[in-house]
Motif scaffolding. Structure first.
Motif, mmCIF file in Angstrom:
data_model
loop_
_atom_site.group_PDB
_atom_site.id
_atom_site.type_symbol
_atom_site.label_atom_id
_atom_site.label_comp_id
_atom_site.label_asym_id
_atom_site.label_seq_id
_atom_site.Cartn_x
_atom_site.Cartn_y
_atom_site.Cartn_z
ATOM 1 N N LEU A 97 0.871 -1.174 0.000
ATOM 2 C CA LEU A 97 0.000 0.000 0.000
ATOM 3 C C LEU A 97 0.903 1.217 0.000
ATOM 4 N N SER A 98 0.773 2.052 -1.024
ATOM 5 C CA SER A 98 1.634 3.230 -1.105
ATOM 6 C C SER A 98 1.214 4.287 -0.090
ATOM 7 N N ARG A 99 2.025 5.324 0.028
ATOM 8 C CA ARG A 99 1.692 6.396 0.956
ATOM 9 C C ARG A 99 0.395 7.102 0.566
ATOM 10 N N SER A 100 0.080 7.059 -0.702
ATOM 11 C CA SER A 100 -1.176 7.673 -1.157
ATOM 12 C C SER A 100 -2.353 6.713 -1.058
ATOM 13 N N GLY A 101 -2.074 5.472 -0.655
ATOM 14 C CA GLY A 101 -3.153 4.509 -0.475
ATOM 15 C C GLY A 101 -3.401 3.595 -1.650
ATOM 16 N N SER A 102 -2.548 3.655 -2.665
ATOM 17 C CA SER A 102 -2.725 2.798 -3.833
ATOM 18 C C SER A 102 -2.189 1.402 -3.547
ATOM 19 N N PRO A 103 -2.979 0.361 -3.839
ATOM 20 C CA PRO A 103 -2.518 -1.003 -3.576
ATOM 21 C C PRO A 103 -1.777 -1.607 -4.771
ATOM 22 N N ALA A 104 -0.948 -2.553 -4.473
ATOM 23 C CA ALA A 104 -0.271 -3.339 -5.497
ATOM 24 C C ALA A 104 -0.194 -4.777 -4.995
ATOM 25 N N TYR A 105 -0.246 -5.723 -5.931
ATOM 26 C CA TYR A 105 -0.298 -7.133 -5.549
ATOM 27 C C TYR A 105 0.667 -7.962 -6.378
ATOM 28 N N GLY A 106 1.171 -9.018 -5.756
ATOM 29 C CA GLY A 106 1.934 -9.988 -6.502
ATOM 30 C C GLY A 106 1.006 -10.780 -7.401
ATOM 31 N N HIS A 107 1.560 -11.318 -8.486
ATOM 32 C CA HIS A 107 0.729 -12.009 -9.472
ATOM 33 C C HIS A 107 -0.024 -13.188 -8.871
ATOM 34 N N SER A 108 0.604 -13.890 -7.955
ATOM 35 C CA SER A 108 0.009 -15.115 -7.436
ATOM 36 C C SER A 108 -1.150 -14.869 -6.482
ATOM 37 N N VAL A 109 -1.304 -13.640 -6.009
ATOM 38 C CA VAL A 109 -2.380 -13.357 -5.045
ATOM 39 C C VAL A 109 -3.424 -12.396 -5.596
ATOM 40 N N GLN A 110 -3.147 -11.866 -6.789
ATOM 41 C CA GLN A 110 -4.071 -10.910 -7.405
ATOM 42 C C GLN A 110 -5.478 -11.507 -7.485
ATOM 43 N N GLY A 111 -6.446 -10.737 -7.006
ATOM 44 C CA GLY A 111 -7.835 -11.186 -7.052
ATOM 45 C C GLY A 111 -8.278 -12.004 -5.858
ATOM 46 N N ARG A 112 -7.320 -12.435 -5.039
ATOM 47 C CA ARG A 112 -7.678 -13.238 -3.854
ATOM 48 C C ARG A 112 -7.353 -12.509 -2.553
ATOM 49 N N PHE A 113 -6.314 -11.705 -2.570
ATOM 50 C CA PHE A 113 -5.878 -10.988 -1.372
ATOM 51 C C PHE A 113 -6.214 -9.507 -1.520
ATOM 52 N N THR A 114 -6.506 -8.866 -0.387
ATOM 53 C CA THR A 114 -6.777 -7.433 -0.374
ATOM 54 C C THR A 114 -6.020 -6.783 0.772
ATOM 55 N N HIS B 225 -3.983 -4.235 7.064
ATOM 56 C CA HIS B 225 -4.536 -5.574 7.117
ATOM 57 C C HIS B 225 -4.351 -6.249 5.773
ATOM 58 N N LEU B 226 -4.335 -7.562 5.794
ATOM 59 C CA LEU B 226 -4.280 -8.336 4.567
ATOM 60 C C LEU B 226 -5.369 -9.394 4.644
ATOM 61 N N GLN B 227 -6.421 -9.198 3.890
ATOM 62 C CA GLN B 227 -7.496 -10.178 3.815
ATOM 63 C C GLN B 227 -7.119 -11.201 2.757
ATOM 64 N N MET B 228 -7.042 -12.459 3.155
ATOM 65 C CA MET B 228 -6.612 -13.520 2.259
ATOM 66 C C MET B 228 -7.772 -14.496 2.068
ATOM 67 N N ASN B 229 -8.244 -14.592 0.862
ATOM 68 C CA ASN B 229 -9.358 -15.482 0.531
ATOM 69 C C ASN B 229 -8.897 -16.566 -0.432
ATOM 70 N N SER B 230 -9.680 -17.610 -0.524
ATOM 71 C CA SER B 230 -9.394 -18.724 -1.445
ATOM 72 C C SER B 230 -7.973 -19.227 -1.263
ATOM 73 N N LEU B 231 -7.601 -19.440 -0.033
ATOM 74 C CA LEU B 231 -6.237 -19.863 0.264
ATOM 75 C C LEU B 231 -5.967 -21.267 -0.266
ATOM 76 N N SER B 232 -4.757 -21.458 -0.733
ATOM 77 C CA SER B 232 -4.313 -22.764 -1.207
ATOM 78 C C SER B 232 -3.033 -23.143 -0.465
ATOM 79 N N PRO B 233 -2.651 -24.420 -0.504
ATOM 80 C CA PRO B 233 -1.410 -24.825 0.171
ATOM 81 C C PRO B 233 -0.193 -24.029 -0.309
ATOM 82 N N GLU B 234 -0.238 -23.519 -1.535
ATOM 83 C CA GLU B 234 0.875 -22.720 -2.047
ATOM 84 C C GLU B 234 1.005 -21.380 -1.340
ATOM 85 N N ASP B 235 -0.022 -20.980 -0.608
ATOM 86 C CA ASP B 235 0.038 -19.719 0.136
ATOM 87 C C ASP B 235 0.657 -19.893 1.521
ATOM 88 N N ALA B 236 0.899 -21.117 1.938
ATOM 89 C CA ALA B 236 1.475 -21.364 3.253
ATOM 90 C C ALA B 236 2.885 -20.792 3.321
#
Length: 120
Positions: A50-67, A78-89
């Motif tokens: 999250l930038s100082r201006s509040g803009s978010p950025a995501y890694g490719h593997s979590v795009q669309g699942r994490f906020t 905070h990091l809301q993590m949805n649709s977790l898979s074993p690869e997220d461990a």
């Protein structure tokens, strides 16, 4: 700034977790704030920022699942993590930098890490 991560735990695949990172010693919003994760024996990986201006950025593997979100009232993120898979461990770390970047090398303030395990 000092950082304290929390919220890790065990979850089944498809489940959700919410990580938090509380800052002290300075206004967290004055920093770029990020989450990184690391599996034992692997390099630390960018997850979200999250930038100082509040803009978010995501890694490719979590795009669309994490906020990632900022909570200025609690001086936290905070990091809301949805649709977790074993690869997220991994161990998840929150971090901060005065630079406007998602580059791991620029982050010079780190929390202690919180463990996320995902069972299949």
């Amino acid at each position: 700034v000092q950082l304290q991560a929390s919220g890790g735990g065990s979850v089944q695949a498809g489940g959700s977790l919410r990580l938090s990172c509380a800052a002290s010693g300075d206004a967290f919003s004055a920093y770029s704030r990020g989450w990184f994760r690391q599996v034992s024996g692997m390099e630390r990986e960018f997850v979200a920022a999250l930038s100082r201006s509040g803009s978010p950025a995501y890694g490719h593997s979590v795009q669309g699942r994490f906020t990632i979100s900022g909570d200025d009232a609690k001086n936290a993120i905070h990091l809301q993590m949805n649709s977790l898979s074993p690869e997220d461990a991994a161990v998840y770390y929150c971090a901060a930098t005065k630079a406007n970047t998602v580059s791991l090398a620029a982050y010079n303030y780190w929390g202690q890490g919180t463990l996320v395990t995902v069972s299949s």
